[in-house]
Design a protein around this motif. Structure first.
Motif, mmCIF file in Angstrom:
data_model
loop_
_atom_site.group_PDB
_atom_site.id
_atom_site.type_symbol
_atom_site.label_atom_id
_atom_site.label_comp_id
_atom_site.label_asym_id
_atom_site.label_seq_id
_atom_site.Cartn_x
_atom_site.Cartn_y
_atom_site.Cartn_z
ATOM 1 N N CYS A 202 8.974 7.977 3.132
ATOM 2 C CA CYS A 202 8.969 7.298 1.950
ATOM 3 C C CYS A 202 8.165 7.352 1.064
ATOM 4 N N SER A 203 8.109 8.257 0.038
ATOM 5 C CA SER A 203 7.015 8.725 -0.740
ATOM 6 C C SER A 203 6.552 7.784 -2.014
ATOM 7 N N CYS A 204 7.726 6.717 -2.148
ATOM 8 C CA CYS A 204 7.283 5.889 -3.170
ATOM 9 C C CYS A 204 6.749 4.460 -2.631
ATOM 10 N N LEU A 205 6.733 4.479 -1.288
ATOM 11 C CA LEU A 205 6.130 3.082 -0.736
ATOM 12 C C LEU A 205 4.703 2.756 -0.846
ATOM 13 N N LEU A 206 4.547 1.741 -1.596
ATOM 14 C CA LEU A 206 2.852 1.561 -1.846
ATOM 15 C C LEU A 206 2.273 0.889 -0.776
ATOM 16 N N LYS A 207 2.745 0.058 0.136
ATOM 17 C CA LYS A 207 1.924 -0.698 0.905
ATOM 18 C C LYS A 207 2.959 -1.259 2.142
ATOM 19 N N LEU A 208 2.066 -1.430 3.193
ATOM 20 C CA LEU A 208 2.796 -2.063 4.379
ATOM 21 C C LEU A 208 2.859 -3.627 4.019
ATOM 22 N N PRO A 209 3.675 -4.440 4.904
ATOM 23 C CA PRO A 209 3.622 -5.919 4.732
ATOM 24 C C PRO A 209 2.661 -6.364 5.487
ATOM 25 N N PRO A 210 1.698 -7.490 4.654
ATOM 26 C CA PRO A 210 0.548 -7.871 5.247
ATOM 27 C C PRO A 210 0.504 -8.696 6.515
ATOM 28 N N ASN A 211 1.822 -8.903 6.697
ATOM 29 C CA ASN A 211 1.964 -9.690 8.102
ATOM 30 C C ASN A 211 2.481 -8.910 9.005
ATOM 31 N N LEU A 212 2.427 -7.558 9.136
ATOM 32 C CA LEU A 212 2.889 -6.689 9.971
ATOM 33 C C LEU A 212 2.583 -7.133 11.496
ATOM 34 N N ARG A 213 1.360 -7.649 11.519
ATOM 35 C CA ARG A 213 0.954 -7.928 12.961
ATOM 36 C C ARG A 213 1.779 -8.982 13.626
ATOM 37 N N ASN A 214 2.749 -9.534 12.882
ATOM 38 C CA ASN A 214 3.926 -10.351 13.527
ATOM 39 C C ASN A 214 4.849 -9.666 14.405
ATOM 40 N N LEU A 215 5.086 -8.421 14.371
ATOM 41 C CA LEU A 215 5.949 -7.592 15.122
ATOM 42 C C LEU A 215 5.325 -7.371 16.357
ATOM 43 N N ILE A 216 5.408 -8.221 17.224
ATOM 44 C CA ILE A 216 4.560 -8.020 18.436
ATOM 45 C C ILE A 216 5.322 -7.253 19.353
ATOM 46 N N ASN A 217 6.423 -6.828 19.367
ATOM 47 C CA ASN A 217 7.163 -5.995 20.140
ATOM 48 C C ASN A 217 7.245 -4.718 19.495
ATOM 49 N N LEU A 218 6.592 -4.185 18.634
ATOM 50 C CA LEU A 218 6.798 -3.043 17.717
ATOM 51 C C LEU A 218 6.129 -2.012 18.545
ATOM 52 N N ARG A 219 6.976 -0.964 19.124
ATOM 53 C CA ARG A 219 6.155 0.220 19.845
ATOM 54 C C ARG A 219 6.104 1.541 19.176
ATOM 55 N N HIS A 220 6.792 1.505 18.034
ATOM 56 C CA HIS A 220 6.626 3.050 17.280
ATOM 57 C C HIS A 220 6.890 2.551 15.900
ATOM 58 N N LEU A 221 5.650 2.950 15.219
ATOM 59 C CA LEU A 221 5.673 3.113 13.850
ATOM 60 C C LEU A 221 5.192 4.315 13.113
ATOM 61 N N ASN A 222 6.309 4.849 12.169
ATOM 62 C CA ASN A 222 6.002 6.002 11.733
ATOM 63 C C ASN A 222 5.890 6.126 10.083
ATOM 64 N N ILE A 223 4.801 6.194 9.500
ATOM 65 C CA ILE A 223 4.554 6.341 8.163
ATOM 66 C C ILE A 223 4.190 7.585 7.537
ATOM 67 N N SER A 224 4.314 8.721 8.390
ATOM 68 C CA SER A 224 4.165 10.025 7.842
ATOM 69 C C SER A 224 4.908 10.155 6.626
ATOM 70 N N GLY A 225 4.348 10.841 5.543
ATOM 71 C CA GLY A 225 4.664 11.112 4.320
ATOM 72 C C GLY A 225 4.967 10.173 3.406
ATOM 73 N N ALA A 226 4.277 8.818 3.555
ATOM 74 C CA ALA A 226 4.185 7.780 2.878
ATOM 75 C C ALA A 226 2.774 7.769 2.282
ATOM 76 N N SER A 227 2.686 8.710 1.212
ATOM 77 C CA SER A 227 1.202 8.869 0.800
ATOM 78 C C SER A 227 0.826 8.085 -0.267
ATOM 79 N N LEU A 228 1.407 7.236 -0.745
ATOM 80 C CA LEU A 228 1.000 6.306 -1.426
ATOM 81 C C LEU A 228 0.228 4.948 -0.842
ATOM 82 N N ILE A 229 0.564 4.911 0.526
ATOM 83 C CA ILE A 229 -0.068 3.748 1.190
ATOM 84 C C ILE A 229 -1.501 4.127 1.248
ATOM 85 N N LEU A 230 -2.469 3.053 1.036
ATOM 86 C CA LEU A 230 -3.749 3.375 0.586
ATOM 87 C C LEU A 230 -4.779 3.036 1.860
ATOM 88 N N GLU A 231 -4.112 1.844 3.007
ATOM 89 C CA GLU A 231 -4.973 1.383 4.003
ATOM 90 C C GLU A 231 -3.770 0.521 4.802
#
Length: 475
Positions: A202-231
């Motif tokens: 997702c090369s145009c994605l600027l950031k991840l949702p600020p409340n991502l921490r709510n996804l308490i069952n999340l096992r796999h997060l892949n943001i490779s190639g999302a180069s515009l995400i700063l932190e």
């Protein structure tokens, strides 16, 4: 002949009736599974709300629980009614002596369904492939994302990979991969059952949702190639179920840190050049016993803002647990590697890659890694000589398990110091593949004794002398 044809038609109709009954049964099973998911989701939501709002109103909570119970009871009654109807339909089908045989036309007609739509079906969409893809993507965005998906409140996984999608409505709970999405809706953070979030490419994605921490069952997060995400967003430590994180991005501002990501098996930490304020005693990776793959990455641009001493301290601080099996260090700006790189206590490392470490003038004692099978050294502009230090002092059998060795794009590399004959050292006993590419200043000779060598590739190494007498005849 007419009797045979009639019998064939009746059998075909019976097969369709059975198939329709099985389809109805499958749909009912899906709905039952959704209802169970709804129970689990309601429970998760209540737990989450209770932890975030300790002073919640008791009467209001009780009212919500009553409404939820009433709605679920209605759904359960509906499922029970459908199950009874399916059982009666099964009895009707079972009254035929042989399902695969010839049922009566009257019974078949009684079970015949009425068409629920007047829209004709077509086997394909005709037109230019590129235009068709865009049209289908726009239709998908307008109709499915806006109208259909909001009803899937128990959504666990959805793939819209490569579709022509540029935006999402805020009411949608969804995850994407390889699209032109710019911002994710905050509502994605309410998918408490979500286990996989794919944002790869997702090369145009600027950031991840600020409340991502709510996804308490999340096992796999892949943001490779999302180069515009700063932190990374705050609260990553709350993702207790996270097993695989493609990339942890270190930001310049106040962001999340690596603490408590103890369950990860694979981790990439990028933009480490942004680390300027840290406690050298904080060994954030050393306790992560399950971590098997680690990639440490600094940005490729070297400028005055990057300090060699700072980056040396950061890499020293990022010492992993000794269970690590694969290590990649790229873009590192220090002049030397810390002592843990090449330390024999990391006996489980099987793959090692050092790339774009432009200020390093020497290599660590990598020969001491007894299980190392593949070693890649690339794009190290300041490396002029590979001396005896790479073999490790006092090691009689350096690189004892190494099978593949690559030296590539070492523009200043001039000398590969061989092991002296009187040292009684047996180096590279298992080396099968040796690649030396674009090392134009390298002169001298290759190691004299490579008993297991099967493949030798040398490209643009104009000064290098190769003695074929030291190479096995099997080549």
């Amino acid at each position: 002949m007419e009797a045979v044809l009639a019998d064939a038609k009746e059998k075909q109709l019976t097969y369709k009736l059975v198939k329709m009954w099985l389809d109805d049964l499958r749909d009912l099973a899906y709905d039952m599974d959704d209802l169970l998911d709804e129970f689990a989701t309601e429970e998760l939501e209540r737990k989450l709300m209770s932890t975030q709002h300790h002073n919640s109103n008791f009467l209001l909570d009780a009212g919500r629980a009553l409404v939820s119970y009433t709605g679920m009871k209605s759904k359960m009654d509906g499922i029970s009614t459908r199950l009874d109807q399916l059982w009666e339909d099964k009895e009707d089908l079972g009254s035929v002596k042989n399902i695969a045989g010839a049922p009566t036309s009257t019974a078949a007609a009684a079970y015949q369904r009425q068409l629920t739509t007047s829209v004709p079906t077509e086997p394909a969409v005709y037109g230019r492939d590129e235009d068709t893809t865009k049209i289908l993507g726009m239709v998908l965005t307008d109709m499915v994302l806006s109208d259909l998906l909001p009803t899937f409140k128990k959504l666990r996984a959805l793939s819209l990979r490569t579709y022509y999608i540029t935006e999402l409505p805020n009411s949608i709970d969804i995850n994407l991969s390889r699209t032109m999405i710019i911002n994710l809706p905050e509502s994605i953070s309410s998918l408490y059952n979500l286990q996989i979030l794919m944002l790869r490419g997702c090369s145009c994605l600027l950031k991840l949702p600020p409340n991502l921490r709510n996804l308490i069952n999340l096992r796999h997060l892949n943001i490779s190639g999302a180069s515009l995400i700063l932190e990374m967003p705050l609260g990553m430590r709350e993702l207790k179920s996270l097993k695989k994180l493609s990339n942890f991005i270190v930001g310049r501002s106040i962001g999340s840190d690596l603490e408590d990501l103890k369950n990860l098996k694979r981790l990439c930490i990028s933009k480490l050049n942004n680390v300027i304020d840290f406690d050298p005693r904080d060994l954030v990776l050393r306790d992560k016993k399950g971590l098997k793959e680690l990639l440490l990455e600094w940005e490729s641009q070297f400028d005055d803002s990057r300090k060699e001493v700072v980056e040396e301290t950061v890499l020293e601080m990022l010492i992993p647990h000794q269970n690590l099996e694969m290590l990649t260090i790229t873009g590192y700006g220090g002049k030397k590697f810390p002592s843990w790189v090449g330390d024999p206590s990391f006996s489980n490392i099987r793959y090692l890659r050092l790339e774009r470490c432009e200020n390093c003038t020497s290599l660590p004692s990598l020969g001491l890694l007894e299980l190392l099978k593949e070693l890649n050294i690339r794009n190290m502009k300041s490396l002029k000589s590979i001396g005896s230090e790479i073999y490790g002092n006092g090691c009689s059998k350096p690189f004892q398990s190494l099978e593949t060795l690559r030296f590539e794009y070492l523009q200043e590399w001039e000398h590969w110091e061989p092991i002296k004959e009187n040292q009684f050292v047996d180096a590279f006993p298992c080396l099968r593949k040796l690649y030396i590419r674009k090392c134009p200043k390298l002169s001298g000779r290759l190691p004299d004794h490579l008993p297991s060598l099967e493949k030798l590739v040398i490209v643009n190494c104009y000064e290098l002398v190769v003695s074929f007498s030291s190479i096995p005849l099997a080549l």
